[in-house]
Design a protein around this motif. Structure first.
Motif, PDB file in Angstrom:
ATOM      1  N   VAL A   8      93.563  43.907  -8.248  1.00  0.00           N
ATOM      2  CA  VAL A   8      92.915  42.931  -7.171  1.00  0.00           C
ATOM      3  C   VAL A   8      92.909  43.033  -5.719  1.00  0.00           C
ATOM      4  CG1 VAL A   8      92.866  40.640  -7.240  1.00  0.00           C
ATOM      5  CG2 VAL A   8      93.650  41.615  -8.609  1.00  0.00           C
ATOM      6  N   VAL A   9      91.662  43.513  -5.464  1.00  0.00           N
ATOM      7  CA  VAL A   9      91.884  43.630  -4.071  1.00  0.00           C
ATOM      8  C   VAL A   9      91.763  42.745  -3.797  1.00  0.00           C
ATOM      9  CG1 VAL A   9      89.923  45.104  -2.581  1.00  0.00           C
ATOM     10  CG2 VAL A   9      90.114  45.726  -4.815  1.00  0.00           C
ATOM     11  N   MET A  10      93.233  42.270  -2.269  1.00  0.00           N
ATOM     12  CA  MET A  10      92.908  41.369  -1.759  1.00  0.00           C
ATOM     13  C   MET A  10      93.512  41.493  -0.315  1.00  0.00           C
ATOM     14  SD  MET A  10      97.230  40.419  -2.543  1.00  0.00           S
ATOM     15  CE  MET A  10      97.449  39.221  -0.698  1.00  0.00           C
ATOM     16  N   GLY A  11      93.421  40.184   0.463  1.00  0.00           N
ATOM     17  CA  GLY A  11      92.826  40.493   2.176  1.00  0.00           C
ATOM     18  C   GLY A  11      92.494  39.202   2.769  1.00  0.00           C
ATOM     19  N   LEU A 104      94.552  44.334   1.803  1.00  0.00           N
ATOM     20  CA  LEU A 104      93.985  45.375   2.706  1.00  0.00           C
ATOM     21  C   LEU A 104      94.339  44.288   3.678  1.00  0.00           C
ATOM     22  CD1 LEU A 104      89.752  45.865   0.992  1.00  0.00           C
ATOM     23  CD2 LEU A 104      91.854  47.015   1.018  1.00  0.00           C
ATOM     24  N   THR A 105      94.825  45.379   4.926  1.00  0.00           N
ATOM     25  CA  THR A 105      95.871  44.508   5.602  1.00  0.00           C
ATOM     26  C   THR A 105      94.266  45.377   7.359  1.00  0.00           C
ATOM     27  OG1 THR A 105      97.195  46.894   5.731  1.00  0.00           O
ATOM     28  CG2 THR A 105      97.596  44.098   4.922  1.00  0.00           C
ATOM     29  N   VAL A 145     100.539  47.243  -3.505  1.00  0.00           N
ATOM     30  CA  VAL A 145     100.231  48.436  -2.256  1.00  0.00           C
ATOM     31  C   VAL A 145      99.980  47.623  -1.405  1.00  0.00           C
ATOM     32  CG1 VAL A 145     101.098  50.044  -3.985  1.00  0.00           C
ATOM     33  CG2 VAL A 145      98.487  49.722  -2.998  1.00  0.00           C
ATOM     34  N   SER A 146     100.132  47.569   0.199  1.00  0.00           N
ATOM     35  CA  SER A 146      98.976  47.276   1.239  1.00  0.00           C
ATOM     36  C   SER A 146      98.434  48.490   1.232  1.00  0.00           C
ATOM     37  CB  SER A 146      99.958  46.921   2.341  1.00  0.00           C
ATOM     38  OG  SER A 146     100.429  45.582   1.543  1.00  0.00           O
ATOM     39  N   VAL A 147      97.656  48.763   2.044  1.00  0.00           N
ATOM     40  CA  VAL A 147      96.540  50.191   2.655  1.00  0.00           C
ATOM     41  C   VAL A 147      95.827  49.208   4.030  1.00  0.00           C
ATOM     42  CG1 VAL A 147      94.563  51.364   2.726  1.00  0.00           C
ATOM     43  CG2 VAL A 147      96.135  50.792   0.590  1.00  0.00           C
ATOM     44  N   ASP A 148      96.021  49.745   4.713  1.00  0.00           N
ATOM     45  CA  ASP A 148      95.296  49.470   6.673  1.00  0.00           C
ATOM     46  C   ASP A 148      93.957  50.062   6.241  1.00  0.00           C
ATOM     47  OD1 ASP A 148      94.677  50.688   9.625  1.00  0.00           O
ATOM     48  OD2 ASP A 148      96.110  49.133   9.538  1.00  0.00           O
ATOM     49  N   ILE A 156      89.796  54.284   2.996  1.00  0.00           N
ATOM     50  CA  ILE A 156      90.214  53.824   3.263  1.00  0.00           C
ATOM     51  C   ILE A 156      90.356  53.966   1.061  1.00  0.00           C
ATOM     52  CG2 ILE A 156      90.351  50.941   2.705  1.00  0.00           C
ATOM     53  CD1 ILE A 156      88.555  51.552   5.685  1.00  0.00           C
ATOM     54  N   THR A 157      89.545  54.658   0.903  1.00  0.00           N
ATOM     55  CA  THR A 157      89.300  53.983  -0.645  1.00  0.00           C
ATOM     56  C   THR A 157      90.534  55.213  -1.001  1.00  0.00           C
ATOM     57  OG1 THR A 157      87.556  53.702  -0.472  1.00  0.00           O
ATOM     58  CG2 THR A 157      87.786  54.959  -2.634  1.00  0.00           C
ATOM     59  N   GLU A 158      90.472  56.425  -0.150  1.00  0.00           N
ATOM     60  CA  GLU A 158      91.898  57.513  -0.469  1.00  0.00           C
ATOM     61  C   GLU A 158      93.242  57.109  -0.205  1.00  0.00           C
ATOM     62  OE1 GLU A 158      90.719  60.713  -1.733  1.00  0.00           O
ATOM     63  OE2 GLU A 158      88.506  59.748  -1.938  1.00  0.00           O
ATOM     64  N   ARG A 159      92.688  56.760   0.636  1.00  0.00           N
ATOM     65  CA  ARG A 159      94.576  55.937   0.941  1.00  0.00           C
ATOM     66  C   ARG A 159      94.533  54.729  -0.084  1.00  0.00           C
ATOM     67  NH1 ARG A 159      92.496  55.781   6.844  1.00  0.00           N
ATOM     68  NH2 ARG A 159      92.556  53.426   6.354  1.00  0.00           N
TER      69      ARG A 159
END
Length: 174
Positions: A8-11, A104-105, A145-148, A156-159
């Motif tokens: 679930v891609v959230m933010g 996503l932050t 996980v959180s990703v900037d 962003i996708t790679e991270r």
């Protein structure tokens, strides 16, 4: 991630859920579902008018996303959902216990700038403050996980892929 999970891609609005979600799904080799497509028309009308949704508005939306995620259990998938509050994520996990969250932050100014540039979306930048006010970031006991979101969608996708792969398989059973 050795077995297919539902991510679930959230933010908050404007973090790129609709951009990163399909890219992530492509990298993982699973289908993508756009969370906005699960909103009933009344929710879209309310947000388009600049009125934030309340919890009662979100329940049928969360249940529809949860049903999709449940249907993808063991098969994998990626779905976007703001999932701003812990209670919303708990509701999604109740429907799909193996779901993993990618939060996503990013810097508020960056996100607001991206929102101003997008065209044809029902969510006005005026609602960004209400999104941040409602946001409860992932907690230590939540699989995710959180990703900037600074950088290109590909970066962003790679991270995100790297962060999801680092998750210990036990984290998916919380």
């Amino acid at each position: 991630m050795n077995t297919p999970h539902v991510v679930v891609v959230m933010g908050v609005a404007g973090t790129g859920k609709t951009t990163i979600g399909p890219l992530l799904a492509g990298r993982l080799g699973v289908p993508y579902a756009e969370g906005d497509d699960f909103h009933p028309p009344a929710n879209i009308a309310k947000m388009s008018a600049g009125t934030p949704l309340d919890d009662a508005d979100r329940l049928p939306w969360l249940d529809a996303i949860g049903a999709w995620a449940h249907g993808r259990s063991g098969l994998g998938g990626v779905v976007s959902s703001s999932a701003l509050k812990r209670a919303y994520r708990d509701r999604l996990r109740a429907a799909a216990p193996g779901a993993v969250f990618l939060h996503l932050t990013g810097d508020r100014e960056l996100i607001e700038g991206r929102m101003r540039e997008r065209r044809g979306h029902f969510m006005p930048t005026a609602l960004l403050d209400s999104q941040y006010a409602a946001l409860q970031p992932l907690q230590g006991d939540e699989a995710g996980v959180s990703v900037d979101v600074a950088g290109s969608p590909e970066d962003i996708t790679e991270r995100a892929v790297a962060a999801l792969r680092r998750l210990d398989s036990n984290d998916f059973r919380k």
